[in-house]
Design a protein around this motif. Sequence first.
Motif, PDB file in Angstrom:
ATOM      1  N   ALA A  32     -11.536   3.427 -70.206  1.00  0.00           N
ATOM      2  CA  ALA A  32     -11.420   2.932 -71.580  1.00  0.00           C
ATOM      3  C   ALA A  32     -10.019   2.388 -71.827  1.00  0.00           C
ATOM      4  CB  ALA A  32     -11.744   4.041 -72.575  1.00  0.00           C
ATOM      5  N   TYR A  33      -9.005   3.063 -71.307  1.00  0.00           N
ATOM      6  CA  TYR A  33      -7.631   2.573 -71.435  1.00  0.00           C
ATOM      7  C   TYR A  33      -7.481   1.214 -70.759  1.00  0.00           C
ATOM      8  CZ  TYR A  33      -2.777   1.947 -69.967  1.00  0.00           C
ATOM      9  OH  TYR A  33      -1.541   1.417 -69.698  1.00  0.00           O
ATOM     10  N   ASP A  34      -7.974   1.109 -69.531  1.00  0.00           N
ATOM     11  CA  ASP A  34      -7.839  -0.141 -68.788  1.00  0.00           C
ATOM     12  C   ASP A  34      -8.534  -1.303 -69.497  1.00  0.00           C
ATOM     13  OD1 ASP A  34      -6.367   1.025 -66.746  1.00  0.00           O
ATOM     14  OD2 ASP A  34      -8.124   1.477 -65.525  1.00  0.00           O
ATOM     15  N   GLU A  35      -9.742  -1.049 -70.013  1.00  0.00           N
ATOM     16  CA  GLU A  35     -10.551  -2.126 -70.599  1.00  0.00           C
ATOM     17  C   GLU A  35     -10.169  -2.459 -72.025  1.00  0.00           C
ATOM     18  OE1 GLU A  35     -15.275  -3.206 -71.570  1.00  0.00           O
ATOM     19  OE2 GLU A  35     -14.742  -1.350 -70.494  1.00  0.00           O
ATOM     20  N   HIS A  36      -9.843  -1.432 -72.820  1.00  0.00           N
ATOM     21  CA  HIS A  36      -9.682  -1.644 -74.257  1.00  0.00           C
ATOM     22  C   HIS A  36      -8.235  -1.613 -74.740  1.00  0.00           C
ATOM     23  CE1 HIS A  36     -13.974  -1.444 -74.430  1.00  0.00           C
ATOM     24  NE2 HIS A  36     -14.021  -0.191 -74.060  1.00  0.00           N
ATOM     25  N   VAL A  37      -7.303  -1.256 -73.878  1.00  0.00           N
ATOM     26  CA  VAL A  37      -5.880  -1.239 -74.251  1.00  0.00           C
ATOM     27  C   VAL A  37      -5.090  -2.204 -73.363  1.00  0.00           C
ATOM     28  CG1 VAL A  37      -3.783   0.138 -74.483  1.00  0.00           C
ATOM     29  CG2 VAL A  37      -6.001   1.133 -75.099  1.00  0.00           C
ATOM     30  N   ARG A  38      -5.015  -1.876 -72.092  1.00  0.00           N
ATOM     31  CA  ARG A  38      -4.138  -2.643 -71.198  1.00  0.00           C
ATOM     32  C   ARG A  38      -4.618  -4.082 -71.014  1.00  0.00           C
ATOM     33  NH1 ARG A  38      -0.060  -0.699 -68.030  1.00  0.00           N
ATOM     34  NH2 ARG A  38       0.723  -2.128 -66.436  1.00  0.00           N
ATOM     35  N   ALA A  39      -5.921  -4.284 -70.802  1.00  0.00           N
ATOM     36  CA  ALA A  39      -6.427  -5.636 -70.555  1.00  0.00           C
ATOM     37  C   ALA A  39      -6.209  -6.565 -71.747  1.00  0.00           C
ATOM     38  CB  ALA A  39      -7.900  -5.585 -70.153  1.00  0.00           C
ATOM     39  N   PRO A  40      -6.581  -6.170 -72.974  1.00  0.00           N
ATOM     40  CA  PRO A  40      -6.330  -7.082 -74.094  1.00  0.00           C
ATOM     41  C   PRO A  40      -4.847  -7.307 -74.366  1.00  0.00           C
ATOM     42  CG  PRO A  40      -7.262  -5.007 -74.879  1.00  0.00           C
ATOM     43  CD  PRO A  40      -7.394  -5.007 -73.388  1.00  0.00           C
ATOM     44  N   LEU A  41      -4.016  -6.286 -74.147  1.00  0.00           N
ATOM     45  CA  LEU A  41      -2.576  -6.481 -74.341  1.00  0.00           C
ATOM     46  C   LEU A  41      -2.050  -7.498 -73.344  1.00  0.00           C
ATOM     47  CD1 LEU A  41       0.097  -5.744 -75.708  1.00  0.00           C
ATOM     48  CD2 LEU A  41       0.346  -3.892 -74.036  1.00  0.00           C
ATOM     49  N   GLN A  42      -2.440  -7.389 -72.095  1.00  0.00           N
ATOM     50  CA  GLN A  42      -1.988  -8.342 -71.097  1.00  0.00           C
ATOM     51  C   GLN A  42      -2.493  -9.753 -71.399  1.00  0.00           C
ATOM     52  OE1 GLN A  42      -3.289  -6.230 -67.492  1.00  0.00           O
ATOM     53  NE2 GLN A  42      -1.144  -5.836 -67.005  1.00  0.00           N
ATOM     54  N   ALA A  43      -3.737  -9.845 -71.899  1.00  0.00           N
ATOM     55  CA  ALA A  43      -4.273 -11.157 -72.255  1.00  0.00           C
ATOM     56  C   ALA A  43      -3.459 -11.791 -73.378  1.00  0.00           C
ATOM     57  CB  ALA A  43      -5.739 -11.025 -72.662  1.00  0.00           C
ATOM     58  N   MET A  44      -3.084 -11.003 -74.368  1.00  0.00           N
ATOM     59  CA  MET A  44      -2.274 -11.514 -75.461  1.00  0.00           C
ATOM     60  C   MET A  44      -0.903 -11.970 -74.962  1.00  0.00           C
ATOM     61  SD  MET A  44      -1.032  -9.676 -79.004  1.00  0.00           S
ATOM     62  CE  MET A  44       0.222  -8.728 -78.154  1.00  0.00           C
ATOM     63  N   LEU A  45      -0.287 -11.167 -74.106  1.00  0.00           N
ATOM     64  CA  LEU A  45       1.038 -11.493 -73.600  1.00  0.00           C
ATOM     65  C   LEU A  45       1.014 -12.761 -72.751  1.00  0.00           C
ATOM     66  CD1 LEU A  45       2.153  -7.881 -72.671  1.00  0.00           C
ATOM     67  CD2 LEU A  45       3.062  -9.271 -74.541  1.00  0.00           C
ATOM     68  N   GLU A  46      -0.057 -12.967 -72.019  1.00  0.00           N
ATOM     69  CA  GLU A  46      -0.175 -14.191 -71.219  1.00  0.00           C
ATOM     70  C   GLU A  46      -0.235 -15.429 -72.116  1.00  0.00           C
ATOM     71  OE1 GLU A  46      -3.541 -13.600 -68.717  1.00  0.00           O
ATOM     72  OE2 GLU A  46      -2.543 -12.081 -67.473  1.00  0.00           O
TER      73      GLU A  46
END
Length: 219
Positions: A32-46
């Motif tokens: 859940a952390y990988d999919e719903h926290v880290r992944a969207p944050l990285q997408a935003m930062l990109e």
Amino acid sequence: MTFAGFPDEGLVFYEGLEADNTKTYWTRNKAAYDEHVRAPLQAMLEELAPEFGTAKVFRPYRDVRFSQDKTPYKTHQGAVIHPEGRTAAWYVQISADGLRVAGGCWRLESDQVARYRRAVADDVQGPRLQAEVDRLSEGGWSIDGDRLIRVPAGYAADAPRLDLLRHKALHGGRSWEPAGWLHTRRALEEVRDAWRDLAALNAWLDDNVGATTKEIRRR
């Protein structure tokens, strides 16, 4: 991956982590952390990278070596953009409390503090910083940073901009509580607009403080 917002499941993950900050909870919910926290944050930062630069996403694990609090995991996920050769940085954080953004300098070495204070005392640069800090404060930003209680050595007790002179670091921040727009692309726009609003503060710090010339010892 295109940023589509921070899913509610990510905030729920952090609510659970606050209640049960253990390896058992983390292992059971890491997907859940990988999919719903880290992944969207990285997408935003990109998506923000072309304007602001490449971000460093912080590790989710706490450094407990020198802390009385031995809980192993951070209850937020943060990232920082610190462009090479610049003094100031941009920061973003997601947690169960919502979204937080910030910018400025969180730590200055002694030579940087000396240059910062000389600029604050300057008749041109000092008023420029004061005006920008006042503008941000009036716009809802909190102005923070380690500061002295006493008057800095070498400055009079009635020196102009004494509050700014006391600072040993200077950064502005603002937060939003969880709301429906956090789960949409509006979250990206809020972060972009907020960082743009901090551009003048960061530019002042870059121009007047600069990089340290001291050798930094790492633990």
